[in-house]
Design a protein around this motif. Structure first.
Motif, PDB file in Angstrom:
ATOM      1  N   ALA A   1       0.818  -8.555  55.548  1.00 32.45           N
ATOM      2  CA  ALA A   1       1.316  -6.977  54.975  1.00 32.45           C
ATOM      3  C   ALA A   1       2.766  -7.007  54.264  1.00 32.45           C
ATOM      4  N   ALA A   2       3.568  -7.754  54.763  1.00 36.98           N
ATOM      5  CA  ALA A   2       5.132  -7.683  54.220  1.00 36.98           C
ATOM      6  C   ALA A   2       4.949  -8.445  53.004  1.00 36.98           C
ATOM      7  N   ARG A   3       4.205  -9.654  53.021  1.00 39.36           N
ATOM      8  CA  ARG A   3       4.296 -10.396  51.692  1.00 39.36           C
ATOM      9  C   ARG A   3       3.457  -9.553  50.575  1.00 39.36           C
TER      10      ARG A   3
ATOM     11  N   ALA B   1       1.599  -3.855  60.731  1.00 34.72           N
ATOM     12  CA  ALA B   1       1.508  -3.687  59.305  1.00 34.72           C
ATOM     13  C   ALA B   1       2.957  -2.965  59.018  1.00 34.72           C
ATOM     14  N   TYR B   2       3.558  -3.745  58.222  1.00 35.68           N
ATOM     15  CA  TYR B   2       5.105  -2.926  57.561  1.00 35.68           C
ATOM     16  C   TYR B   2       5.314  -3.348  56.255  1.00 35.68           C
ATOM     17  N   CYS B   3       6.083  -2.838  55.429  1.00 33.70           N
ATOM     18  CA  CYS B   3       6.758  -3.326  54.557  1.00 33.70           C
ATOM     19  C   CYS B   3       8.018  -3.226  54.536  1.00 33.70           C
ATOM     20  N   LEU B   4       8.894  -3.747  54.010  1.00 36.79           N
ATOM     21  CA  LEU B   4      10.289  -3.872  54.109  1.00 36.79           C
ATOM     22  C   LEU B   4      11.092  -4.740  53.111  1.00 36.79           C
ATOM     23  N   GLY B   5      12.134  -3.827  52.481  1.00 37.85           N
ATOM     24  CA  GLY B   5      12.836  -4.512  51.445  1.00 37.85           C
ATOM     25  C   GLY B   5      14.259  -3.534  51.155  1.00 37.85           C
TER      26      GLY B   5
END
Length: 217
Positions: A150-152, A9-13
């Motif tokens: 998770a990213a979307r 799981a990751y969030c990236l921006g």
């Protein structure tokens, strides 16, 4: 995502999407819902905190402006002219002021102009998003949600989503739909009552709070 040494799981921006930018994407969706075609979005903001002071150097300013100007990039609309201006005004301190003018075309090409003005404390705008990031990543890791999903699902947190979230529709309501779809497809999702019990077991809420939540059902 710390403390997990896994890519589950990751969030990236690039830069959190809060305040002016988040409202801007929602405002464009609103204008389109009215049957209007946005053509020019001209915005300016000024404040005097350290964040804006850093933008007085050309290198950091160019990076910031690239992100701010590219929030509608995935739409690939050449006829949408989006301009951004930022100003460092020490006297204003942390109380951000922003002004946005939306010029659109309506029936028979008639012009329509909408203006918004916002004042807020800049330093606290992103705090709720940081909390969201921590909670969602923990949730997705514990339910073995794929890294891409998770990213979307967390694309709404950022001005320009990156990684597997790159290219997600920048519209705020479209991004909320991405999150909702991932949650609906999460395997092993608990029923509402189970979630309340889980909250008690993990010490997130008390028995009294749990009883109050059950009473709302």
């Amino acid at each position: 995502f710390a403390p997990y040494s896994t890519d589950r799981a990751y969030c990236l921006g690039t830069d959190y999407k809060a305040g002016q930018t988040k409202f801007k994407t929602a405002a464009v969706e609103y204008l389109r819902a009215l049957g209007l075609s946005p053509r020019v979005i001209a915005s300016s903001n000024h404040l005097g905190n350290n964040d804006m002071l850093n933008l007085t150097t050309k290198k950091t300013l160019n990076a910031k402006m690239r992100v701010k100007s590219n929030i509608f990039g995935p739409w690939q609309e050449e006829d949408l002219d989006h301009k951004v201006c930022v100003m460092y005004t020490p006297y204003i301190g942390d109380e951000k002021r922003d002004f946005v003018e939306y010029t659109s075309l309506g029936f028979l090409g008639s012009p329509h102009t909408m203006v918004t003005y916002t004042r807020c404390m800049d330093s606290i705008l992103c705090v709720p998003l940081m909390i969201d990031a921590a909670i969602w990543c923990d949730y997705f890791v514990n339910r073995s949600v794929s890294a891409g999903d998770a990213a979307r699902a967390t694309a709404y947190l950022f001005k320009v989503p990156e990684g597997e979230a790159k290219g997600v529709d920048p519209g705020f309501f479209h991004q909320m739909k991405e999150l909702e779809d991932v949650l609906k497809n999460t395997s092993g999702a608990e029923k509402e009552e189970d979630m309340i019990a889980l909250g008690v077991s993990k010490g997130i809420i008390t028995e009294e709070q749990a009883a109050a939540l059950r009473g709302l059902a």
